[in-house]
Design an enzyme around this catalytic site. Structure first.
Site, short mmCIF file in Angstrom:
data_model
loop_
_atom_site.label_atom_id
_atom_site.label_comp_id
_atom_site.label_asym_id
_atom_site.label_seq_id
_atom_site.Cartn_x
_atom_site.Cartn_y
_atom_site.Cartn_z
CB ILE A 131 48.67 -32.04 -6.56
CG1 ILE A 131 49.35 -30.95 -5.75
CG2 ILE A 131 47.38 -31.53 -7.18
CD1 ILE A 131 49.81 -29.78 -6.60
CE LYS A 200 57.96 -32.63 -10.82
NZ LYS A 200 58.35 -31.68 -9.77
N1 HSE Z 1 62.52 -31.43 -6.90
C1 HSE Z 1 61.15 -31.57 -7.14
C2 HSE Z 1 60.45 -30.23 -6.86
C3 HSE Z 1 60.58 -32.64 -6.29
O1 HSE Z 1 61.10 -29.37 -6.24
O2 HSE Z 1 59.33 -30.02 -7.27
C4 HSE Z 1 59.18 -33.05 -6.60
O3 HSE Z 1 59.08 -33.59 -7.89
#
Ligand code: HSE
Length: 413
Positions: A131, A200
């Site tokens: 995205i 994130k």
């Molecule tokens: N392990 C991460 C997820 C991978 O499941 O979103 C993508 O950052």
């Protein structure tokens, strides 16, 4: 000819090679320069893979080759990724990474180094997989003051919760499928305990508000304690349970950030973001809500974002592209317990009416949530209050011998 080196040949690394080769002509056209992947750094042999002439085992081969202008780090983890990325930037090479752990831990430092060396440090793939979110946030939405960002930021846990919710699948089975599909981290505890989503939201918070936010400062809860009963309560309440990362700026200038499972109303745009998909809602003061939706994990979606950064780096070899934030400051992230929130609470109680009276005395006007098949407990949603006050009231309830079974955040509209 711009030479590129890829560090790592796992799920994302092999995807980068696949996308680069499959869409080669368009990629070259868009980059405005001839490009080749000259090296792939690996730790073991890959017999039968067609890139034997590119595989190297020493990072120094890449570092010492002046032809290599762009280094793509897709190894994951901090060691040796941090060392390699630092040395590549220091040597004046551009770096593209998908490594959210690295960016969340060292983003400000690496961005400062990239600026000093006048090279690009790009990491679009680190949030939201395929995205586009970091560029839109830093460019297209840059005229806005960002009031809030709320996101389903981890594909693995969203896949697990979707399977639990819609198919009644057991947690372990759903996790195993997510691992087989290449969604999960090497150590999937980072997915299920919320650490991946935390990294994130830290990157999004840093970008949106301009100062580095470290994961250690963000209260993080995972999904391991979510049960089939919680899922039924969410449904009876009128929604679903999702693992949410959220950040907002408070009036005093501090940042409130939190990662936790949350009840989300069926009316919310995030409620229908299922399976491996991620959804990120950005609330701008001029735009109102903007929602980004797509595959948040997996080989090709993540590789798509990585290769796009490679193209961007190739286009900006002379004039670096600015994307970033400044160093952290003390007291920037507030204590989450001071901020008003709403909690869903389950309390063990043989006599619900009596228990409800005690709850109302301590918490005021709660809304009861009923799942007829679940016996001997009282479940309710609190009014919006500072989370610390709710927690203190629940401790007082425990002293009256009502033990708290679980609490789950409720996402405000
Ligand atoms: N392990 C991460 C997820 C991978 O499941 O979103 C993508 O950052």
């Amino acid at each position: 000819m711009v030479s590129v080196a890829v560090l790592g040949y796992g799920t994302v690394g092999s995807g980068v090679l696949e996308v680069f080769n499959k869409n080669h002509d368009g990629i070259i056209r868009k980059a405005g320069a001839e490009m080749q992947i000259k090296y792939i750094l690996v730790r073991r042999d890959y017999p039968g893979v067609p890139y034997q002439d590119k595989f190297v085992k020493s990072f120094d081969t890449i570092l010492n080759d002046p032809d290599v202008r762009i280094v793509v780090e897709v190894m994951g983890g901090l060691a040796p990724a941090y060392d390699y990325v630092y040395r590549a930037l220091e040597a004046g090479k551009n770096v593209v990474t998908s490594n959210k752990e690295l960016v969340a831990a060292y983003g400000a430092e690496l961005l400062a180094l990239a600026k000093e060396k006048n090279v690009n440090f790009l990491f679009e793939a680190s949030v939201g997989g395929g995205i586009p979110i970091l560029r839109p946030l830093s460019q297209c939405l840059s005229a806005n003051e960002i009031a809030e960002i709320v996101g389903i930021l981890n594909g693995t846990t969203n896949f697990i919760l979707t399977k639990m919710f819609h198919e009644g699948m057991a947690f372990e089975k759903a996790l195993k499928i997510a691992q087989d599909l290449g969604y999960a981290e090497k150590d999937p505890s980072a997915d299920v305990n919320g650490d991946d989503a935390c990294r994130k939201i830290c990157i999004l918070a840093s970008l949106a508000y301009g100062r580095h936010v470290y994961p250690k400062d963000v209260h993080t809860e995972g999904i391991t304690k979510i049960t089939a009963e919680d899922v039924r309560y969410a449904s009876s309440w009128g929604g679903v349970i999702k693992l949410i990362g959220q950040v907002k700026k408070l009036e005093n200038g501090q940042i409130y950030a939190l990662v936790s499972p949350a009840f989300i109303s069926r009316e919310s745009q995030l409620a229908t973001v299922d399976d491996v998909f991620n959804g990120i809602l950005v609330r701008g003061d001029a735009t109102g809500d903007v929602v980004f939706y797509g595959r948040g994990a997996g080989k090709l979606p993540t590789a798509s974002a990585v290769v796009a950064d490679v193209i961007d780096a190739a286009k900006h070899l002379k004039a670096r592209k600015y994307i970033g934030w400044g160093a952290a400051v003390d007291g920037y992230v507030c204590d989450y317990l001071t901020v008003p929130t709403t909690l869903f609470v389950r309390v063990a109680a043989r006599h619900r009416t009596e228990a409800l009276k005690s709850v109302q005395r301590l918490l005021g006007n709660v809304k009861e949530v009923v799942v007829p098949e679940v016996k001997d407990e009282l479940a309710f949603v609190t009014p919006s209050m500072p989370e610390g006050e709710i927690r203190r009231a629940l401790q007082a309830l425990e002293t009256l011998d009502y033990s708290v079974i679980s609490t789950i955040h409720v996402l405000d509209d």
